[in-house]
Design a protein around this motif. Sequence first.
Motif, PDB file in Angstrom:
ATOM      1  N   PHE A   1       0.883  -1.669   0.085  1.00 55.52           N
ATOM      2  CA  PHE A   1      -0.127   0.040  -0.124  1.00 55.52           C
ATOM      3  C   PHE A   1       1.026   1.198   0.242  1.00 55.52           C
ATOM      4  CE2 PHE A   1      -2.729  -3.545   1.873  1.00 55.52           C
ATOM      5  CZ  PHE A   1      -4.005  -3.463   1.119  1.00 55.52           C
TER       6      PHE A   1
ATOM      7  N   THR B   1       0.174  -8.011   4.688  1.00 55.42           N
ATOM      8  CA  THR B   1      -0.584  -7.290   4.401  1.00 55.42           C
ATOM      9  C   THR B   1      -1.386  -6.141   5.743  1.00 55.42           C
ATOM     10  OG1 THR B   1      -1.491  -8.711   2.591  1.00 55.42           O
ATOM     11  CG2 THR B   1      -3.223  -6.297   2.783  1.00 55.42           C
TER      12      THR B   1
ATOM     13  N   GLN C   1      -8.671 -18.397  -3.674  1.00 50.81           N
ATOM     14  CA  GLN C   1      -7.734 -17.631  -2.868  1.00 50.81           C
ATOM     15  C   GLN C   1      -7.090 -18.468  -2.350  1.00 50.81           C
ATOM     16  OE1 GLN C   1      -8.710 -13.886  -2.413  1.00 50.81           O
ATOM     17  NE2 GLN C   1     -10.180 -13.692  -4.406  1.00 50.81           N
TER      18      GLN C   1
ATOM     19  N   GLN D   1      -8.147 -18.106   1.453  1.00 44.96           N
ATOM     20  CA  GLN D   1      -7.376 -17.214   1.182  1.00 44.96           C
ATOM     21  C   GLN D   1      -5.854 -17.264   2.310  1.00 44.96           C
ATOM     22  OE1 GLN D   1      -9.196 -13.171   2.394  1.00 44.96           O
ATOM     23  NE2 GLN D   1      -9.041 -12.367   0.545  1.00 44.96           N
TER      24      GLN D   1
ATOM     25  N   ARG E   1      -6.621 -19.652  15.021  1.00 40.97           N
ATOM     26  CA  ARG E   1      -6.554 -18.647  14.317  1.00 40.97           C
ATOM     27  C   ARG E   1      -7.565 -17.380  14.457  1.00 40.97           C
ATOM     28  NH1 ARG E   1      -9.054 -17.272   8.973  1.00 40.97           N
ATOM     29  NH2 ARG E   1      -8.938 -15.520   8.412  1.00 40.97           N
TER      30      ARG E   1
ATOM     31  N   PHE F   1      -6.977  -9.312  17.650  1.00 42.81           N
ATOM     32  CA  PHE F   1      -7.138  -8.497  16.570  1.00 42.81           C
ATOM     33  C   PHE F   1      -7.477  -6.839  16.659  1.00 42.81           C
ATOM     34  CE2 PHE F   1      -5.808  -6.198  12.660  1.00 42.81           C
ATOM     35  CZ  PHE F   1      -4.530  -6.834  11.866  1.00 42.81           C
TER      36      PHE F   1
ATOM     37  N   VAL G   1     -10.141  -8.548  -3.341  1.00 42.55           N
ATOM     38  CA  VAL G   1     -11.202  -9.489  -2.205  1.00 42.55           C
ATOM     39  C   VAL G   1     -11.604 -10.796  -2.930  1.00 42.55           C
ATOM     40  CG1 VAL G   1     -13.165  -8.851  -1.487  1.00 42.55           C
ATOM     41  CG2 VAL G   1     -12.248  -7.284  -1.972  1.00 42.55           C
ATOM     42  N   ALA G   2     -11.873 -11.704  -1.563  1.00 42.11           N
ATOM     43  CA  ALA G   2     -12.759 -12.387  -1.599  1.00 42.11           C
ATOM     44  C   ALA G   2     -13.804 -12.693  -0.975  1.00 42.11           C
ATOM     45  CB  ALA G   2     -11.768 -13.819  -0.930  1.00 42.11           C
TER      46      ALA G   2
ATOM     47  N   SER H   1     -11.887  -2.548   1.150  1.00 40.48           N
ATOM     48  CA  SER H   1     -10.655  -2.798   0.520  1.00 40.48           C
ATOM     49  C   SER H   1      -9.833  -3.597  -0.505  1.00 40.48           C
ATOM     50  CB  SER H   1      -9.871  -2.238   1.238  1.00 40.48           C
ATOM     51  OG  SER H   1      -8.307  -2.089   1.492  1.00 40.48           O
ATOM     52  N   GLY H   2      -8.786  -3.956  -1.065  1.00 36.32           N
ATOM     53  CA  GLY H   2      -8.463  -4.506  -1.690  1.00 36.32           C
ATOM     54  C   GLY H   2      -7.855  -6.253  -1.097  1.00 36.32           C
ATOM     55  N   GLN H   3      -7.895  -7.240  -0.748  1.00 36.30           N
ATOM     56  CA  GLN H   3      -7.165  -8.527  -0.951  1.00 36.30           C
ATOM     57  C   GLN H   3      -8.374  -8.585   0.693  1.00 36.30           C
ATOM     58  OE1 GLN H   3      -3.587  -8.466  -0.284  1.00 36.30           O
ATOM     59  NE2 GLN H   3      -2.864  -9.504  -1.886  1.00 36.30           N
ATOM     60  N   SER H   4      -9.597  -8.170   1.354  1.00 32.80           N
ATOM     61  CA  SER H   4     -10.341  -8.572   2.188  1.00 32.80           C
ATOM     62  C   SER H   4     -10.774 -10.205   1.825  1.00 32.80           C
ATOM     63  CB  SER H   4     -10.465  -7.753   2.465  1.00 32.80           C
ATOM     64  OG  SER H   4     -10.258  -6.438   2.732  1.00 32.80           O
ATOM     65  N   GLY H   5     -11.071 -10.171   3.001  1.00 34.94           N
ATOM     66  CA  GLY H   5     -11.891 -11.606   2.877  1.00 34.94           C
ATOM     67  C   GLY H   5     -12.736 -11.539   3.782  1.00 34.94           C
TER      68      GLY H   5
ATOM     69  N   PHE I   1     -16.120 -12.712   6.026  1.00 35.67           N
ATOM     70  CA  PHE I   1     -17.074 -13.972   5.937  1.00 35.67           C
ATOM     71  C   PHE I   1     -17.603 -13.397   6.961  1.00 35.67           C
ATOM     72  CE2 PHE I   1     -12.492 -14.484   5.566  1.00 35.67           C
ATOM     73  CZ  PHE I   1     -12.127 -16.612   5.438  1.00 35.67           C
TER      74      PHE I   1
ATOM     75  N   THR J   1      -8.221  -9.888   6.601  1.00 33.16           N
ATOM     76  CA  THR J   1      -9.462 -10.884   6.134  1.00 33.16           C
ATOM     77  C   THR J   1      -8.811 -11.313   8.276  1.00 33.16           C
ATOM     78  OG1 THR J   1      -8.375 -11.055   4.693  1.00 33.16           O
ATOM     79  CG2 THR J   1      -8.961 -12.984   5.215  1.00 33.16           C
ATOM     80  N   PRO J   2      -9.775 -11.808   8.602  1.00 36.68           N
ATOM     81  CA  PRO J   2     -11.007 -11.646   7.805  1.00 36.68           C
ATOM     82  C   PRO J   2     -11.795  -9.847   7.852  1.00 36.68           C
ATOM     83  CG  PRO J   2     -11.217 -11.964  10.350  1.00 36.68           C
ATOM     84  CD  PRO J   2      -9.993 -12.253  10.057  1.00 36.68           C
TER      85      PRO J   2
ATOM     86  N   ILE K   1     -12.496  -6.216   8.963  1.00 31.32           N
ATOM     87  CA  ILE K   1     -13.850  -5.505   9.525  1.00 31.32           C
ATOM     88  C   ILE K   1     -13.613  -4.398   9.192  1.00 31.32           C
ATOM     89  CG2 ILE K   1     -12.654  -6.913  11.604  1.00 31.32           C
ATOM     90  CD1 ILE K   1     -10.479  -5.136  12.236  1.00 31.32           C
TER      91      ILE K   1
ATOM     92  N   SER L   1     -10.171   0.663  12.255  1.00 29.92           N
ATOM     93  CA  SER L   1     -10.130  -0.831  13.240  1.00 29.92           C
ATOM     94  C   SER L   1      -8.986  -0.904  12.976  1.00 29.92           C
ATOM     95  CB  SER L   1     -10.817  -1.084  13.508  1.00 29.92           C
ATOM     96  OG  SER L   1     -10.320  -2.068  14.356  1.00 29.92           O
ATOM     97  N   ARG L   2      -8.942  -1.280  11.656  1.00 27.63           N
ATOM     98  CA  ARG L   2      -7.954  -2.500  11.284  1.00 27.63           C
ATOM     99  C   ARG L   2      -6.782  -1.576  10.743  1.00 27.63           C
ATOM    100  NH1 ARG L   2      -6.708  -3.841   5.890  1.00 27.63           N
ATOM    101  NH2 ARG L   2      -5.376  -5.173   5.697  1.00 27.63           N
TER     102      ARG L   2
END
Lengths: 350, 350, 350
Positions: A292, A304, B270, B288, B312, B319, C271-272, C286-290, C292, C304-305, C307, C311-312
């Motif tokens: 990023f 990431t 993924q 992922q 996890r 997290f 993203v998945a 956002s890019g690459q997020s997962g 669930f 991933t997961p 949020i 916050s992330r």
Amino acid sequence: MPITRTLQELADHLGGQTMGDPSLIITGLGTLDHAKEGQITFLANPRYAAKVETTNASAIVMTAAANGFGRNGIVVTNPHLAFAKLLALFTHRKRTAKGVMTGAFIGERVTMGADVSVYPGAYIGDGVSIGDRATIHANVNLYEGVTLGDDVTLHAGVSVREGSRIGNRVTIHNGSVIGGDGFGYAPDGDGWFKTPQIGVVIIEDDVEIGANSTVDRAALETTRIGRGTKIDNLVQIAHNCQIGENCIIVAQAGIAGSTKLGKHVTLGGQVAIVDHLVIGDNAMISGQSGVFNNVAAGAVLSGTPAIQHQSRLKSAAVFPHLPEMRKTLSKLGSRMTQVEERLGAQPDSL
Amino acid sequence: MPITRTLQELADHLGGQTMGDPSLIITGLGTLDHAKEGQITFLANPRYAAKVETTNASAIVMTAAANGFGRNGIVVTNPHLAFAKLLALFTHRKRTAKGVMTGAFIGERVTMGADVSVYPGAYIGDGVSIGDRATIHANVNLYEGVTLGDDVTLHAGVSVREGSRIGNRVTIHNGSVIGGDGFGYAPDGDGWFKTPQIGVVIIEDDVEIGANSTVDRAALETTRIGRGTKIDNLVQIAHNCQIGENCIIVAQAGIAGSTKLGKHVTLGGQVAIVDHLVIGDNAMISGQSGVFNNVAAGAVLSGTPAIQHQSRLKSAAVFPHLPEMRKTLSKLGSRMTQVEERLGAQPDSL
Amino acid sequence: MPITRTLQELADHLGGQTMGDPSLIITGLGTLDHAKEGQITFLANPRYAAKVETTNASAIVMTAAANGFGRNGIVVTNPHLAFAKLLALFTHRKRTAKGVMTGAFIGERVTMGADVSVYPGAYIGDGVSIGDRATIHANVNLYEGVTLGDDVTLHAGVSVREGSRIGNRVTIHNGSVIGGDGFGYAPDGDGWFKTPQIGVVIIEDDVEIGANSTVDRAALETTRIGRGTKIDNLVQIAHNCQIGENCIIVAQAGIAGSTKLGKHVTLGGQVAIVDHLVIGDNAMISGQSGVFNNVAAGAVLSGTPAIQHQSRLKSAAVFPHLPEMRKTLSKLGSRMTQVEERLGAQPDSL
């Protein structure tokens, strides 16, 4: 007819020195475990050094540091590279130009160099220019005004869109798409207004692109893949990216618009890089990382968002301990409060 | 003509027992909500058990544990499987062999079994061998020396590269590429020397591969997809991988070179697995995830780097609390220092 | 012949107001840095406001808030959109219908509208219906019963499977696959029994899909891409997904089966989203997020997961400090024990 060479001829080919009998006839190559008499093998990983003594191969390629056990062989500085070169030598098949085969579709004002092969079902649009010794496999699609250099190989199902320019000795594997429209839209009320994508893709000399990858045309100017860069399967390169020379981009990586990679950058599989960044020369990004921010030359990143790889390894090792850390932290807070109360202090709020 | 069966015939087909009238005529199937009179439906999810009483379907497939409310039906052990089997039965369309259609390109020394269909624009290279009842859709590309077993279906735009071998009852969806070159280069000064990729791909019986996936040929030997394995869209399988039997590999997963999957391994969408690993039988890797180490048989992993899935989940739940934990930790340090000072102790440095 | 317009004509086209001379002749457009006399440019990013005074462009598109420095120009509310519209105007090329070209394969009962272009190698299956002004490029594959609306463009190598329905003004770039089988299997002993995928894909009006993407047919009913949605390259949309109107789905994103996106949802690259979720209107991932879990309308998520994005970001900033936090925590535990012992308290176990 099978290819044979003397040990001396192979040493000369590799720029190495013979050990033992330079007139030894070599008929092919194999692994340390499976090579047969007459074949040459190589030792790259010191773990297998003892096999040099026992392999059935007639000669071994190795570094000066390795023990030759008195065997015939060739001393080189990089046995891995030497193996690739020998494999190329022994598996080389002379190319036969097939010309334009029946069933290929050739537009107007197409120019072709000498000794091309154009297979059935290939579609060559108006004004396309094809260099010498090009191999255009079946069902390849070259849109209007595409130019190909010399010794280009486009595998079946590749599409190259209008005006894209491909250099010399470029190979593109099946199904890849060069010059599809970049992904650009302006918000327009509830919907999206497409920004015309009128730039091109330029692929420089000696690039190889795997199967089903996509390199988008620029919005206005040029998306460029630098000389010698190697791109794996299912990779996405967005519009206006500038990829430097001799980069390695592993499968399923994706690079967003206008990002610039320096020379000799390595991207692991499934890496994502956001738009408008600059990635310095020789940077290495570990698989699945998300980048990023700009990356300094020589940096080794992962995760990431991507951080220094060594730092991330250490943090990732702590990650499974988070629940116990949180519990410990909570208990320590309680114990601290008790201690403070015993001392008559005013406990801080946690 | 529409297909009809008696309830007894369907029960026999499924290996189940009828409830109610075995001579009932069934004309098709539908969902609990949308099935009409004459159709059969099924109850798999206990949450919908009450719909058994009210559905308009004429019969219901269910387990012995479910309440049949006196309705006609069939008792089976696995209603989900039974539904798939009934759907296959009622939607089966008899295949008509079309032969080699005008506009297909057939090379030299091609052998074909009985009752094949080869559509226009398909390119069949020299020395290709095609089994009985193969369906080769439009613009498929079979390079020199490819072999296909019986009852193979290759959808439009599939490419199978030189020498790849495909077993019986294999289906490959549109645009997938079998046998593209593996991604192998040796460092050579500032650039890269291509290691020739002279191995093949072997796809065993009963494999299905989705659209736009890529399975690379081995460098020297074989990339293998084991019998019964199912691969989704946009999946990357690198050179020399050995995929076991009956694996499930969901869309956009990628497996790097020489990695070996056991039997019945499941990879979520993924997922990325690095090279030269061994993944044990029945392992499940959540979507992922990034796998950087060997995986034991039966393990259930997730995350990057992948760890035990349950562990996890617990860490991921902590997290979002990291900022507050860090703040708490800092405050506790200050409070501790104050306490230690009050006690006249020498505060440790934090 | 090059296109020219007066400033007034362009202002009318954009719904903006002229500044300066409305009769000024504009011959094209360029960037603030590179535009030449006679061209129009635009100011979108306030950082470049000073260039309005010095650009060689003859006119500038800007907002009312910007300083025009007395230059000629057009005031609009959204200069980015205005630029896209001007680019479309100046680069517009009149489409020439080519009819059905030699080398295209047309099945039985095919209906075609007026002014279509069907290129060589295109395969049009039985019962296909094609609207007015469709452009079907080389080696496109339309299976039986496909319907296309008006003004559809399918680029070379696209495959549309049996029965899929594509609306008006839809563009699909090279190699994408619409209507491949969904990925559905029922466990059957050690193996898998394929659930027939007998639904269809419906792509509504004004959708654009990039290169080498895949949209799977539904198991029973419909996979739907809503009006105005834009999908980038190498995206996977699984069976039964319902994608709302005007969504933006960036390259290499993947959506698992039966998930439903509201209107104007944005998914970043890679993203998945797992199956059977509901993503609310205007959500941004956002890019690459997962993802669930279901996502509320307007939510902005990442990780991933996934949020809350803010916050992330905060937790991700703490992540590199985990090793030091763990060490600090351990030290604090020891210091606490010492303090407790000094006070004669019974230390809690950590």
